[in-house]
Design a protein around this motif. Structure first.
Motif, PDB file in Angstrom:
ATOM      1  N   ASP A 295     -14.590  80.775  35.928  1.00  0.00           N
ATOM      2  CA  ASP A 295     -15.281  80.794  37.219  1.00  0.00           C
ATOM      3  C   ASP A 295     -16.804  80.808  37.076  1.00  0.00           C
ATOM      4  N   GLY A 296     -17.314  81.484  36.019  1.00  0.00           N
ATOM      5  CA  GLY A 296     -18.753  81.701  35.914  1.00  0.00           C
ATOM      6  C   GLY A 296     -19.457  80.921  34.828  1.00  0.00           C
ATOM      7  N   ALA A 297     -18.729  80.080  34.107  1.00  0.00           N
ATOM      8  CA  ALA A 297     -19.317  79.318  32.999  1.00  0.00           C
ATOM      9  C   ALA A 297     -18.462  78.071  32.770  1.00  0.00           C
ATOM     10  N   GLU A 298     -18.721  77.379  31.683  1.00  0.00           N
ATOM     11  CA  GLU A 298     -17.895  76.239  31.282  1.00  0.00           C
ATOM     12  C   GLU A 298     -16.943  76.726  30.196  1.00  0.00           C
ATOM     13  N   LEU A 299     -15.672  76.759  30.495  1.00  0.00           N
ATOM     14  CA  LEU A 299     -14.664  77.233  29.553  1.00  0.00           C
ATOM     15  C   LEU A 299     -14.012  76.021  28.901  1.00  0.00           C
ATOM     16  N   LEU A 300     -14.234  75.864  27.602  1.00  0.00           N
ATOM     17  CA  LEU A 300     -13.680  74.737  26.859  1.00  0.00           C
ATOM     18  C   LEU A 300     -12.536  75.202  25.970  1.00  0.00           C
ATOM     19  N   VAL A 301     -11.597  74.304  25.722  1.00  0.00           N
ATOM     20  CA  VAL A 301     -10.486  74.585  24.823  1.00  0.00           C
ATOM     21  C   VAL A 301     -10.366  73.470  23.794  1.00  0.00           C
ATOM     22  N   ALA A 302      -9.896  73.842  22.623  1.00  0.00           N
ATOM     23  CA  ALA A 302      -9.481  72.880  21.605  1.00  0.00           C
ATOM     24  C   ALA A 302      -7.968  72.880  21.654  1.00  0.00           C
ATOM     25  N   VAL A 303      -7.391  71.698  21.833  1.00  0.00           N
ATOM     26  CA  VAL A 303      -5.937  71.584  21.948  1.00  0.00           C
ATOM     27  C   VAL A 303      -5.423  70.541  20.961  1.00  0.00           C
ATOM     28  N   ASN A 304      -4.153  70.701  20.595  1.00  0.00           N
ATOM     29  CA  ASN A 304      -3.506  69.693  19.749  1.00  0.00           C
ATOM     30  C   ASN A 304      -2.845  68.644  20.645  1.00  0.00           C
ATOM     31  N   GLY A 305      -2.111  67.719  20.049  1.00  0.00           N
ATOM     32  CA  GLY A 305      -1.467  66.648  20.800  1.00  0.00           C
ATOM     33  C   GLY A 305      -0.453  67.119  21.814  1.00  0.00           C
ATOM     34  N   GLU A 306       0.129  68.298  21.584  1.00  0.00           N
ATOM     35  CA  GLU A 306       1.108  68.857  22.525  1.00  0.00           C
ATOM     36  C   GLU A 306       0.437  69.667  23.634  1.00  0.00           C
ATOM     37  N   GLY A 307      -0.888  69.824  23.548  1.00  0.00           N
ATOM     38  CA  GLY A 307      -1.609  70.593  24.564  1.00  0.00           C
ATOM     39  C   GLY A 307      -1.675  72.078  24.293  1.00  0.00           C
ATOM     40  N   THR A 308      -1.294  72.511  23.100  1.00  0.00           N
ATOM     41  CA  THR A 308      -1.359  73.925  22.743  1.00  0.00           C
ATOM     42  C   THR A 308      -2.812  74.334  22.525  1.00  0.00           C
ATOM     43  N   VAL A 309      -3.207  75.459  23.126  1.00  0.00           N
ATOM     44  CA  VAL A 309      -4.566  75.969  22.961  1.00  0.00           C
ATOM     45  C   VAL A 309      -4.700  76.550  21.553  1.00  0.00           C
ATOM     46  N   LEU A 310      -5.583  75.948  20.767  1.00  0.00           N
ATOM     47  CA  LEU A 310      -5.827  76.387  19.392  1.00  0.00           C
ATOM     48  C   LEU A 310      -7.101  77.204  19.279  1.00  0.00           C
ATOM     49  N   GLY A 311      -8.019  76.984  20.207  1.00  0.00           N
ATOM     50  CA  GLY A 311      -9.296  77.684  20.189  1.00  0.00           C
ATOM     51  C   GLY A 311     -10.015  77.491  21.494  1.00  0.00           C
ATOM     52  N   THR A 312     -11.123  78.205  21.648  1.00  0.00           N
ATOM     53  CA  THR A 312     -11.862  78.176  22.898  1.00  0.00           C
ATOM     54  C   THR A 312     -13.319  78.559  22.663  1.00  0.00           C
ATOM     55  N   VAL A 313     -14.170  78.161  23.575  1.00  0.00           N
ATOM     56  CA  VAL A 313     -15.565  78.578  23.579  1.00  0.00           C
ATOM     57  C   VAL A 313     -16.054  78.563  25.022  1.00  0.00           C
TER      58      VAL A 313
END
Length: 164
Positions: free
Chosen positions: A48-66
């Motif tokens: 809500d208050g920033a830009e939340l990014l995710v690193a995902v694999n081909g299946e869409g699994t969240v592997l990391g975030t910043v």
């Protein structure tokens, strides 16, 4: 590698919080009784208050975030006008060693270039030496004037990367 970075989808918010808590717990940087675990888990607030990014694999699994933060906003800690800040870079402990942190860091730097900022800044717990090596490989240098302690027992060190 099959890993891509994008904005977090609403259905991924809970997974983002869990990955963040797991990464910080593995790094032993959640002071007991500080309430920091709840802040790390609250990915909805970051979305809500920033830009939340995710690193995902081909299946869409969240592997990391910043979390990408603009100066003067609710999640800004050390950024000033003309800078972009990132916080809570986290990689699922089971996925470490695959370059996910580096992919996320590159996405932050690219975002800074897209926005035309002159610098990217961040702070990191003093004992996170592996993360510090990653930042240094990507041109970050220490910025001691931005060091601070957000809660008793935690000392954060400032870092900066000039963008051209």
């Amino acid at each position: 590698m099959g890993i891509r970075v994008r904005k977090a989808d609403p259905g991924e918010i809970e997974a983002v919080g869990e990955v963040t808590v797991a990464a910080y717990a593995a790094a032993e940087v959640i002071p007991e009784g500080s309430g920091y675990e709840e802040r790390l888990r609250d990915a909805q607030a970051r979305s809500d208050g920033a830009e939340l990014l995710v690193a995902v694999n081909g299946e869409g699994t969240v592997l990391g975030t910043v979390t990408v933060v603009h100066p003067g906003t609710v999640f800004a800690e050390i950024s000033q006008p003309g800078e972009l800040e990132f916080r809570m870079l986290a990689v699922d402990p089971a996925q470490r060693g695959r370059g996910i942190g580096e992919v996320l860091l590159r996405a932050v730097l690219e975002r800074g270039r897209d926005l035309g900022v002159s610098r990217v800044v961040m702070c990191s717990a003093k004992n996170m030496t592996a993360a510090h090596r990653l930042y240094e490989r990507h041109g970050f240098t220490r910025l001691p004037s931005r060091d601070f302690s957000p809660v008793p027992g935690v000392w954060l060190q400032g870092f900066v990367r000039e963008l051209s």
